[in-house]
Motif scaffolding. Structure first.
Motif, short mmCIF file in Angstrom:
data_model
loop_
_atom_site.label_atom_id
_atom_site.label_comp_id
_atom_site.label_asym_id
_atom_site.label_seq_id
_atom_site.Cartn_x
_atom_site.Cartn_y
_atom_site.Cartn_z
N HIS A 165 0.84 -1.20 0.00
CA HIS A 165 0.00 0.00 0.00
C HIS A 165 0.88 1.25 0.00
O HIS A 165 0.66 2.19 -0.78
N ALA A 166 1.91 1.27 0.85
CA ALA A 166 2.83 2.40 0.92
C ALA A 166 3.61 2.56 -0.38
O ALA A 166 3.84 3.68 -0.85
N SER A 167 4.00 1.45 -0.97
CA SER A 167 4.72 1.47 -2.24
C SER A 167 3.86 2.07 -3.34
O SER A 167 4.33 2.85 -4.17
N LEU A 168 2.59 1.70 -3.36
CA LEU A 168 1.67 2.24 -4.36
C LEU A 168 1.46 3.74 -4.14
O LEU A 168 1.38 4.51 -5.11
N GLU A 169 1.38 4.16 -2.89
CA GLU A 169 1.24 5.59 -2.58
C GLU A 169 2.43 6.36 -3.14
O GLU A 169 2.28 7.43 -3.74
N GLN A 170 3.61 5.81 -2.97
CA GLN A 170 4.83 6.45 -3.48
C GLN A 170 4.80 6.49 -5.01
O GLN A 170 5.16 7.51 -5.61
N ALA A 171 4.37 5.42 -5.65
CA ALA A 171 4.29 5.39 -7.11
C ALA A 171 3.28 6.42 -7.62
O ALA A 171 3.53 7.08 -8.64
N ILE A 172 2.16 6.55 -6.93
CA ILE A 172 1.16 7.55 -7.31
C ILE A 172 1.76 8.95 -7.20
O ILE A 172 1.63 9.77 -8.13
N ASN A 173 2.43 9.23 -6.10
CA ASN A 173 3.04 10.55 -5.92
C ASN A 173 4.08 10.85 -6.99
O ASN A 173 4.14 11.97 -7.50
N GLN A 174 4.89 9.85 -7.36
CA GLN A 174 5.89 10.05 -8.40
C GLN A 174 5.23 10.34 -9.75
O GLN A 174 5.68 11.21 -10.49
N ASP B 158 -2.98 9.86 -16.60
CA ASP B 158 -4.16 9.68 -15.77
C ASP B 158 -4.58 8.23 -15.65
O ASP B 158 -5.08 7.80 -14.61
N ASP B 159 -4.38 7.45 -16.71
CA ASP B 159 -4.74 6.04 -16.67
C ASP B 159 -3.86 5.27 -15.67
O ASP B 159 -4.35 4.41 -14.95
N VAL B 160 -2.60 5.61 -15.64
CA VAL B 160 -1.67 4.97 -14.70
C VAL B 160 -2.05 5.35 -13.27
O VAL B 160 -2.12 4.48 -12.39
N VAL B 161 -2.32 6.62 -13.04
CA VAL B 161 -2.70 7.09 -11.70
C VAL B 161 -3.98 6.39 -11.26
O VAL B 161 -4.08 5.90 -10.13
N LYS C 27 -4.48 0.32 -4.98
CA LYS C 27 -4.26 0.74 -3.59
C LYS C 27 -5.53 0.57 -2.77
O LYS C 27 -5.49 0.10 -1.63
N LEU C 28 -6.67 0.95 -3.35
CA LEU C 28 -7.95 0.79 -2.66
C LEU C 28 -8.28 -0.69 -2.43
O LEU C 28 -8.78 -1.06 -1.35
N GLN C 29 -7.98 -1.54 -3.40
CA GLN C 29 -8.22 -2.98 -3.24
C GLN C 29 -7.40 -3.52 -2.07
O GLN C 29 -7.89 -4.33 -1.27
N ILE C 30 -6.16 -3.08 -1.98
CA ILE C 30 -5.29 -3.54 -0.90
C ILE C 30 -5.81 -3.02 0.44
O ILE C 30 -5.85 -3.77 1.43
N LYS C 31 -6.24 -1.77 0.49
CA LYS C 31 -6.79 -1.22 1.72
C LYS C 31 -8.02 -2.01 2.16
O LYS C 31 -8.18 -2.33 3.34
#
Length: 58
Positions: free
Chosen positions: A14-23, A32-35, A42-46
């Motif tokens: 989840h944290a890794s995905l957050e970092q990827a989104i921020n990058q 936008d498709d990648v984001v 990330k939501l599925q993992i949460k």
């Protein structure tokens, strides 16, 4: 793998995905498709973390 270990692994992902989104968002022309895809994962993992952490799952 115990459920606690599994939850911790999910939290790390989840944290890794957050970092990827921020990058991606910080790029000059974010895709936008990648984001959207990253946020969906990330939501599925949460949701899975919440499901595994709920008292009824034990």
């Amino acid at each position: 793998m115990s459920s606690v270990d599994h939850i911790e692994a999910l939290k790390a992902k989840h944290a890794s995905l957050e970092q990827a989104i921020n990058q991606e968002v910080k790029r000059p022309h974010p895709d936008d498709d990648v984001v959207c895809s990253l946020k969906k994962r990330k939501l599925q993992i949460k949701d899975e973390i919440n499901r595994l952490s709920s008292p009824t799952s034990h």
